[in-house]
Design a protein around this motif. Structure first.
Motif, PDB file in Angstrom:
ATOM      1  N   VAL A  36       0.684  -1.072   0.149  1.00 34.84           N
ATOM      2  CA  VAL A  36       0.032   0.047  -0.172  1.00 34.84           C
ATOM      3  C   VAL A  36       0.988   1.229   0.076  1.00 34.84           C
ATOM      4  N   VAL A  37       0.521   2.347  -0.894  1.00 39.88           N
ATOM      5  CA  VAL A  37       1.237   3.411  -1.103  1.00 39.88           C
ATOM      6  C   VAL A  37      -0.132   4.423  -0.288  1.00 39.88           C
ATOM      7  N   GLY A  38       0.169   4.706   0.918  1.00 37.61           N
ATOM      8  CA  GLY A  38      -0.833   5.648   1.462  1.00 37.61           C
ATOM      9  C   GLY A  38      -0.706   7.334   0.878  1.00 37.61           C
ATOM     10  N   LEU A  39      -1.867   7.888   1.076  1.00 40.49           N
ATOM     11  CA  LEU A  39      -2.022   9.370   0.762  1.00 40.49           C
ATOM     12  C   LEU A  39      -2.841  10.204   1.619  1.00 40.49           C
ATOM     13  N   VAL A  40      -2.151  11.197   2.302  1.00 42.97           N
ATOM     14  CA  VAL A  40      -3.264  11.885   2.988  1.00 42.97           C
ATOM     15  C   VAL A  40      -3.284  13.358   2.353  1.00 42.97           C
ATOM     16  N   ALA A  41      -4.435  13.759   2.000  1.00 38.70           N
ATOM     17  CA  ALA A  41      -4.700  15.034   1.216  1.00 38.70           C
ATOM     18  C   ALA A  41      -6.023  15.675   1.592  1.00 38.70           C
ATOM     19  N   PRO A  42      -6.176  16.865   1.292  1.00 40.01           N
ATOM     20  CA  PRO A  42      -7.671  17.347   1.460  1.00 40.01           C
ATOM     21  C   PRO A  42      -8.578  17.080   0.162  1.00 40.01           C
ATOM     22  N   GLY A  73       7.061  -9.398  -7.212  1.00 39.40           N
ATOM     23  CA  GLY A  73       6.073 -10.368  -6.336  1.00 39.40           C
ATOM     24  C   GLY A  73       4.955  -9.614  -6.101  1.00 39.40           C
ATOM     25  N   TYR A  74       4.757  -8.281  -6.136  1.00 45.93           N
ATOM     26  CA  TYR A  74       3.783  -7.406  -5.487  1.00 45.93           C
ATOM     27  C   TYR A  74       3.163  -6.560  -6.444  1.00 45.93           C
ATOM     28  N   HIS A  75       1.830  -6.429  -5.968  1.00 43.41           N
ATOM     29  CA  HIS A  75       0.941  -5.455  -6.649  1.00 43.41           C
ATOM     30  C   HIS A  75       0.884  -4.192  -5.787  1.00 43.41           C
ATOM     31  N   LEU A  76       0.835  -2.997  -6.302  1.00 41.41           N
ATOM     32  CA  LEU A  76       0.798  -1.884  -5.428  1.00 41.41           C
ATOM     33  C   LEU A  76      -0.713  -1.240  -5.657  1.00 41.41           C
ATOM     34  N   ALA A  77      -0.828  -0.596  -4.580  1.00 41.71           N
ATOM     35  CA  ALA A  77      -2.395   0.096  -4.439  1.00 41.71           C
ATOM     36  C   ALA A  77      -2.417   1.248  -3.596  1.00 41.71           C
ATOM     37  N   VAL A  78      -2.962   2.273  -4.158  1.00 43.92           N
ATOM     38  CA  VAL A  78      -3.014   3.605  -3.401  1.00 43.92           C
ATOM     39  C   VAL A  78      -4.342   3.558  -2.229  1.00 43.92           C
ATOM     40  N   GLN A  79      -3.900   3.864  -1.063  1.00 43.07           N
ATOM     41  CA  GLN A  79      -4.803   4.097  -0.215  1.00 43.07           C
ATOM     42  C   GLN A  79      -5.023   5.566   0.271  1.00 43.07           C
ATOM     43  N   SER A  80      -6.153   6.353  -0.057  1.00 47.51           N
ATOM     44  CA  SER A  80      -6.086   7.569  -0.067  1.00 47.51           C
ATOM     45  C   SER A  80      -6.921   8.007   1.180  1.00 47.51           C
ATOM     46  N   GLN A  81      -6.594   9.063   2.148  1.00 46.71           N
ATOM     47  CA  GLN A  81      -7.381   9.217   3.395  1.00 46.71           C
ATOM     48  C   GLN A  81      -7.614  10.770   3.114  1.00 46.71           C
ATOM     49  N   THR A  89      -7.738  15.833  11.916  1.00 46.74           N
ATOM     50  CA  THR A  89      -8.321  14.774  10.923  1.00 46.74           C
ATOM     51  C   THR A  89      -6.901  14.104  10.299  1.00 46.74           C
ATOM     52  N   GLY A  90      -5.978  14.978   9.959  1.00 45.52           N
ATOM     53  CA  GLY A  90      -4.882  14.397   9.295  1.00 45.52           C
ATOM     54  C   GLY A  90      -3.946  13.448   9.855  1.00 45.52           C
ATOM     55  N   ALA A  91      -4.069  13.716  11.302  1.00 42.53           N
ATOM     56  CA  ALA A  91      -3.219  12.877  12.241  1.00 42.53           C
ATOM     57  C   ALA A  91      -4.202  11.715  12.550  1.00 42.53           C
ATOM     58  N   ALA A  92      -5.547  11.751  12.415  1.00 45.05           N
ATOM     59  CA  ALA A  92      -6.226  10.388  12.491  1.00 45.05           C
ATOM     60  C   ALA A  92      -6.096   9.493  11.534  1.00 45.05           C
ATOM     61  N   ALA A  93      -5.965  10.396   9.986  1.00 40.30           N
ATOM     62  CA  ALA A  93      -6.099   9.562   8.971  1.00 40.30           C
ATOM     63  C   ALA A  93      -4.631   8.850   8.979  1.00 40.30           C
ATOM     64  N   ALA A  94      -3.454   9.645   9.206  1.00 41.91           N
ATOM     65  CA  ALA A  94      -2.021   9.090   9.414  1.00 41.91           C
ATOM     66  C   ALA A  94      -2.236   7.847  10.300  1.00 41.91           C
ATOM     67  N   ALA A  95      -2.741   7.761  11.410  1.00 40.35           N
ATOM     68  CA  ALA A  95      -2.856   6.787  12.417  1.00 40.35           C
ATOM     69  C   ALA A  95      -3.344   5.482  11.763  1.00 40.35           C
ATOM     70  N   THR A  96      -4.557   5.752  10.746  1.00 36.12           N
ATOM     71  CA  THR A  96      -5.199   4.480  10.286  1.00 36.12           C
ATOM     72  C   THR A  96      -4.393   4.026   9.327  1.00 36.12           C
ATOM     73  N   LEU A  97      -3.581   4.751   8.488  1.00 40.54           N
ATOM     74  CA  LEU A  97      -2.783   4.098   7.409  1.00 40.54           C
ATOM     75  C   LEU A  97      -1.746   3.476   8.205  1.00 40.54           C
ATOM     76  N   ALA A  98      -1.184   3.858   9.042  1.00 38.47           N
ATOM     77  CA  ALA A  98      -0.028   3.292  10.103  1.00 38.47           C
ATOM     78  C   ALA A  98      -0.494   2.067  10.645  1.00 38.47           C
ATOM     79  N   ARG A  99      -1.615   1.746  10.853  1.00 38.89           N
ATOM     80  CA  ARG A  99      -1.961   0.563  11.374  1.00 38.89           C
ATOM     81  C   ARG A  99      -1.722  -0.982  10.262  1.00 38.89           C
TER      82      ARG A  99
END
Length: 396
Positions: A36-42, A73-81, A89-99
């Motif tokens: 997963v490639v995470g993204l945090v943005a408005p 060996g891997y597929h990549l996917a973007v997970q946006s918050q 809200t950004g801190a909570a989004a980052a915590a969600t991704l970090a888990r």
């Protein structure tokens, strides 16, 4: 704003469709699962036009990475918050991704104030963060960048130049080219706005100019009082430290109050929304890097983005996000090697790999100094002409 390292050589080939579900990689081996490639943005609210361009550009980079089987060996996917341009809200989004144990790193956020809240969350988890839009100097240099530079978060990097580059460039251009030396400075009270306004004001003094008044007007309030104070100071120009949803109405209000001087701002106002919100002919803005349309490799990116059919425009930070995504993917590949299985224990090696990255992106040369700041310092000046932002040229 061309790809030089081997892992980026195929970045600019067009592939996939909108939304990112494409990029299946054809015959790629994806037996090890998804990373997963995470993204945090408005992604909603007044700055959604910026955030959605970031999201789509990250999606395009990951789509193309999958098509070239970038991570064996891997597929990549973007997970946006969606951070809604709000620090909590950004801190909570980052915590969600970090888990998520499959997360290799996070792109974003856009707002510097949100970045301040996200940095400690991702740092605690040892997760690399590459921002394509947070420009406050303090994010990498600490509160006092001159006397006591301090990089607090070793996991934080950015592909966009800081306000320490852009603010002075704006002041130099305004004084030397536009011959505007009596300048009123208005800022929005947020991390980005105050930071770029401070840097502008310092350089203005160096250039022999004068800040005739300095006003803080928080978004949603104080505009009338700001206009009154600025009008009383009779400046040659107004510098606005903030973003386009407030910058456009401020320009309109100044004109309505009888002050027909140009408003200038940083990359936060160089957006079509500034004009639709009230920005006037002759207003000025700066943005880091050359315009994407002027660089051959970046034009390929623009074409690929259009062919992908995304409903939103690239925005001011799409190219920086595209570069950030490719730096992250390339760094994860180098950290993993050919045969290693991904585990969260690999995250510190990804951080080290980003720190040692050297290559050319579509926004220019990409490498990071000991603070995590990108090496490029190009700044472009824009002017509102014919109801839209047009390129004036390099700030220098």
């Amino acid at each position: 704003m061309g790809a030089a390292v081997a892992a980026l050589a195929l970045v600019l080939s067009a592939c996939g469709g909108a939304g990112g579900s494409a990029g299946d990689g054809g015959d790629c081996d994806t037996s090890r699962g998804t990373l997963v490639v995470g993204l945090v943005a408005p992604l909603s609210g007044e700055l959604a036009a910026v955030g959605l361009g970031m999201k789509n550009s990250a999606d395009l980079a990951v789509t193309q990475a999958n098509a070239r089987c970038a991570v064996p060996g891997y597929h990549l996917a973007v997970q946006s918050q969606d951070d809604r341009a709000d620090p909590a809200t950004g801190a909570a989004a980052a915590a969600t991704l970090a888990r998520d144990p499959s997360l290799i790193g996070v792109l974003g956020p856009f707002n510097s104030s949100v970045a301040q809240a996200v940095q400690p969350v991702l740092s605690e988890a040892g997760i690399v963060q590459i921002s394509p839009g947070s420009t406050a100097t303090s994010l990498t240099r600490g509160a006092n960048a001159v006397t006591a530079p301090l990089r607090q978060y070793q996991t934080f990097f950015r592909t966009v130049a800081t306000d320490g580059v852009q603010g002075p460039a704006a002041a130099t251009y305004l004084t030397r080219v536009e011959n505007k030396r009596r300048v009123a400075v208005v800022s929005d009270g947020k991390t980005y706005g105050e930071g770029i306004a401070d840097e502008f004001a310092k350089q203005l003094a160096t250039e022999g100019g004068q800040v005739v008044t300095r006003v803080t007007a928080a978004p949603g309030s104080g505009r009338a009082a700001a206009v009154s104070r600025v009008a009383a100071a009779r400046p040659d120009a107004v510098f606005y430290g903030g973003e386009y949803p407030e910058g456009g109405p401020l320009s309109a209000a100044l004109a309505a109050g009888g002050l027909s001087v140009p408003v200038m701002g940083g990359d936060g106002i160089v957006n079509p929304g500034f004009v639709t919100a009230g920005g006037r002919e002759g207003d000025l803005g700066t943005s880091v890097g050359p315009p994407p349309e002027t660089v051959p490799a970046a034009r390929d990116f623009v074409d690929a983005y259009r062919r992908a059919g995304y409903p939103e425009s690239i925005g001011s930070y799409g190219a920086f996000t595209f570069d950030a995504a490719n730096v992250l993917v390339d760094s994860a590949v180098r950290a993993l090697g050919e045969e290693a299985e991904w585990t969260p224990a690999a995250r510190p090696e990804v951080v080290r790999s980003v720190q040692g990255f050297h290559g050319d992106g579509i926004t220019g040369p990409l490498s990071f100094d000991r603070f995590g700041d990108v090496s490029t310092d190009a700044v472009t000046v824009y002017r509102v002409q014919g109801g839209q932002w047009t390129v004036v040229g390099p700030a220098d």
